[in-house]
Design an enzyme around this catalytic site. Structure first.
Site, PDB file in Angstrom:
ATOM      1  N   CYS A   1       0.823  -1.217   0.000  1.00 22.63           N
ATOM      2  CA  CYS A   1       0.000   0.000   0.000  1.00 22.63           C
ATOM      3  C   CYS A   1       0.858   1.268   0.000  1.00 22.63           C
ATOM      4  O   CYS A   1       1.569   1.561   0.955  1.00 22.63           O
ATOM      5  CB  CYS A   1      -0.922  -0.029   1.221  1.00 22.63           C
ATOM      6  SG  CYS A   1      -1.923   1.451   1.394  1.00 22.63           S
TER       7      CYS A   1
ATOM      8  N   ASP B   1       9.841 -16.832   1.291  1.00 27.55           N
ATOM      9  CA  ASP B   1      11.303 -16.720   1.199  1.00 27.55           C
ATOM     10  C   ASP B   1      12.039 -17.292   2.411  1.00 27.55           C
ATOM     11  O   ASP B   1      13.218 -17.594   2.322  1.00 27.55           O
ATOM     12  CB  ASP B   1      11.710 -15.256   1.034  1.00 27.55           C
ATOM     13  CG  ASP B   1      11.119 -14.632  -0.220  1.00 27.55           C
ATOM     14  OD1 ASP B   1      10.682 -15.384  -1.102  1.00 27.55           O
ATOM     15  OD2 ASP B   1      11.092 -13.394  -0.300  1.00 27.55           O
TER      16      ASP B   1
ATOM     17  N   GLY C   1      12.995 -16.279  -3.856  1.00 21.93           N
ATOM     18  CA  GLY C   1      13.587 -16.102  -2.530  1.00 21.93           C
ATOM     19  C   GLY C   1      14.231 -14.745  -2.305  1.00 21.93           C
ATOM     20  O   GLY C   1      14.827 -14.510  -1.267  1.00 21.93           O
ATOM     21  N   ARG C   2      14.123 -13.885  -3.304  1.00 19.63           N
ATOM     22  CA  ARG C   2      14.666 -12.525  -3.177  1.00 19.63           C
ATOM     23  C   ARG C   2      16.138 -12.544  -2.739  1.00 19.63           C
ATOM     24  O   ARG C   2      16.970 -13.010  -3.492  1.00 19.63           O
ATOM     25  CB  ARG C   2      13.819 -11.719  -2.200  1.00 19.63           C
ATOM     26  CG  ARG C   2      13.639 -10.286  -2.634  1.00 19.63           C
ATOM     27  CD  ARG C   2      12.792  -9.551  -1.621  1.00 19.63           C
ATOM     28  NE  ARG C   2      11.382  -9.829  -1.775  1.00 19.63           N
ATOM     29  CZ  ARG C   2      10.507  -8.963  -2.292  1.00 19.63           C
ATOM     30  NH1 ARG C   2      10.912  -7.791  -2.691  1.00 19.63           N
ATOM     31  NH2 ARG C   2       9.228  -9.274  -2.395  1.00 19.63           N
TER      32      ARG C   2
ATOM     33  N   HIS D   1       5.750 -17.746  -9.955  1.00 14.27           N
ATOM     34  CA  HIS D   1       4.692 -17.674  -8.932  1.00 14.27           C
ATOM     35  C   HIS D   1       3.972 -18.985  -8.680  1.00 14.27           C
ATOM     36  O   HIS D   1       3.156 -19.064  -7.755  1.00 14.27           O
ATOM     37  CB  HIS D   1       3.702 -16.564  -9.283  1.00 14.27           C
ATOM     38  CG  HIS D   1       4.283 -15.193  -9.074  1.00 14.27           C
ATOM     39  ND1 HIS D   1       5.180 -14.647  -9.956  1.00 14.27           N
ATOM     40  CD2 HIS D   1       4.136 -14.306  -8.066  1.00 14.27           C
ATOM     41  CE1 HIS D   1       5.551 -13.459  -9.515  1.00 14.27           C
ATOM     42  NE2 HIS D   1       4.943 -13.224  -8.375  1.00 14.27           N
TER      43      HIS D   1
ATOM     44  N   ASP E   1       8.898  -8.410   5.769  1.00 13.13           N
ATOM     45  CA  ASP E   1       9.607  -7.444   6.617  1.00 13.13           C
ATOM     46  C   ASP E   1       9.207  -6.001   6.309  1.00 13.13           C
ATOM     47  O   ASP E   1       9.124  -5.175   7.217  1.00 13.13           O
ATOM     48  CB  ASP E   1      11.127  -7.649   6.573  1.00 13.13           C
ATOM     49  CG  ASP E   1      11.717  -7.412   5.198  1.00 13.13           C
ATOM     50  OD1 ASP E   1      10.953  -7.416   4.222  1.00 13.13           O
ATOM     51  OD2 ASP E   1      12.937  -7.213   5.107  1.00 13.13           O
TER      52      ASP E   1
HETATM   53  O1  F6P Z   1       8.731 -12.281  -1.200  1.00 12.06           O
HETATM   54  C1  F6P Z   1       8.090 -13.253  -1.938  1.00 12.06           C
HETATM   55  C2  F6P Z   1       8.460 -13.189  -3.399  1.00 12.06           C
HETATM   56  O2  F6P Z   1       7.782 -14.205  -4.093  1.00 12.06           O
HETATM   57  C3  F6P Z   1       9.964 -13.240  -3.668  1.00 12.06           C
HETATM   58  O3  F6P Z   1      10.458 -14.558  -3.629  1.00 12.06           O
HETATM   59  C4  F6P Z   1      10.042 -12.588  -5.022  1.00 12.06           C
HETATM   60  O4  F6P Z   1      11.291 -11.983  -5.195  1.00 12.06           O
HETATM   61  C5  F6P Z   1       8.947 -11.563  -4.976  1.00 12.06           C
HETATM   62  O5  F6P Z   1       8.056 -11.950  -3.949  1.00 12.06           O
HETATM   63  C6  F6P Z   1       8.169 -11.397  -6.247  1.00 12.06           C
HETATM   64  O6  F6P Z   1       7.341 -10.307  -6.098  1.00 12.06           O
HETATM   65  P1  F6P Z   1       6.049 -10.071  -7.000  1.00 12.06           P
HETATM   66  O7  F6P Z   1       4.997 -11.038  -6.575  1.00 12.06           O
HETATM   67  O8  F6P Z   1       5.650  -8.667  -6.701  1.00 12.06           O
HETATM   68  O9  F6P Z   1       6.438 -10.298  -8.412  1.00 12.06           O
END
Ligand code: F6P
Length: 366
Positions: free
Chosen positions: A75, A152, A195-196, A284, A105
């Protein structure tokens, strides 16, 4: 009774519904009134139908569903003080001064800011004639509990975050599927995992799925890795291995801080072995679908513990994250845990990999 708002924020994760259900039912069971805040903090900023009281039955039949039935968002309005002031007003209109926030986080950092600003926001609202002196006096503090929902598993200090186990199951299923086609053709597959900044999913998947190699952000390979990778793949093939799988975290880097991504790995394998490897980006798929048994029961226990925590909170108790640590329910200091988590991304950026690994080890039961 006390009124508790519950919201999910940031990226969704399997198991969030079980947590929402547990918060709602736990609250009712303990004599409190639960309110769902829809679309993350957006529902609090919007007010109206964005905040709705929940009944026992409203959360029936959701435990087994992926995602979050109350919606989630990152948001933008809540990042501005004005948005947080409006959110405070909308919560107060319903007598809500306790929140359980299920998110990553970023969301929990916003929650802590909101908690610290709360008295000032109320004063500002009162000065503008938007809330009465009685309302201000009746809700002097915002009491919050955080639950980390993120596939993650990047929170420093807890064993598992909500969604991680389900995501890992999904990855392993995909690897099983990939290895059968890989084996038929004696092919190498390069598989990108989410996993960022956190290598938990790729590393655990590599172990559980029997991958040949894995690249994670916290521990970049030493120089010369290209040759070592190709030698290893060639040796495995020579020894009779028909399916080769190289896993790569979406945030993987080399020692110079350059991305190691699927295309780069493809080039390395093509140049070194003359092999045209196949690339699969799981994306996803990892975040959707049915939550695992673990994610359902852990989220349920966390949801109930979070309700107990906000009900027991007093004006000067610090905000907690409720998580599983060393296989036990634990209350961690929210601010410190977020700081420790953020620090890891900083270590990776600065090339301080020993510190990054050390911090992760704190979570992964080193
Ligand atoms: O934090 C969860 C996550 O799926 C990460 O692993 C990934 O980097 C990010 O979100 C992807 O974000 P979005 O759904 O906005 O593409």
């Amino acid at each position: 009774g006390p009124r508790i708002g519950v919201l999910t924020s940031g990226g969704d994760a399997q198991g969030m519904n079980a947590a929402v259900r547990a918060v709602v039912r736990g609250a009712i069971h303990l004599g409190a009134r639960p309110f769902a805040i829809y679309e993350g903090y957006q529902g609090a900023v919007d007010g109206g139908p964005g905040i709705r009281e929940m009944t026992w039955d409203d959360v029936g039949n959701i435990m087994h569903r992926g995602g979050t039935i109350i919606g989630t968002a990152r948001c933008a309005a809540f990042r501005e003080r004005e948005g947080r002031r409006t959110a405070a007003k909308n919560l107060l209109e319903r007598g809500i001064d306790r929140l359980v926030v299920i998110g990553g986080d970023g969301s929990l950092t916003g929650t802590d800011l909101f908690r610290r600003e709360w008295p000032d926001l109320l004063r500002e609202l009162h000065e503008r004639g938007e809330i009465s002196a009685e309302t201000m006096a009746a809700h002097p503090t915002l009491m919050v509990a955080g639950i980390v929902g993120s596939i993650d598993n990047d929170l420093v200090g807890t064993d598992m975050t909500i969604g991680t186990d389900s995501a890992l199951h999904r990855i392993i299923e995909a690897l099983d599927a990939i290895s059968s086609t890989a084996a038929s053709h004696q092919r190498t597959f390069i598989v990108e995992v989410m996993g960022r900044h956190c290598g938990y999913l790729p590393l655990s998947a590599a172990i559980a799925g029997g991958a040949d190699a894995v690249f994670v952000p916290e521990d970049p390979p030493r120089d010369g890795w290209e040759e070592r990778l190709c030698d290893k793949l060639a040796a495995a093939r020579a020894a009779g291995r028909r399916d080769s799988i190289v896993l790569v975290a979406e945030g993987a880097l080399d020692r110079q801080g350059e991305r190691i991504d699927v295309d780069r790995l493809h080039d390395v394998i093509e140049r070194g072995l003359g092999e045209d490897a196949r690339i699969t980006i799981l994306g996803h798929v990892q975040r959707g679908g049915t939550p695992s048994a673990y994610d359902r029961w852990m989220s349920t226990l966390l949801g109930i513990a979070a309700v107990q925590d906000v009900l027991a909170a007093t004006a000067d108790s610090p905000a907690h994250i409720i998580g599983v640590r060393r296989n036990r329910l634990a209350r961690l200091p929210l601010v410190q845990s977020i700081e420790n988590t953020r620090a890891v991304a900083g270590y990776i950026k600065e090339g301080e990999y020993d510190k990054a690994i050390e911090a992760r080890g704190e979570s992964f039961g080193k």
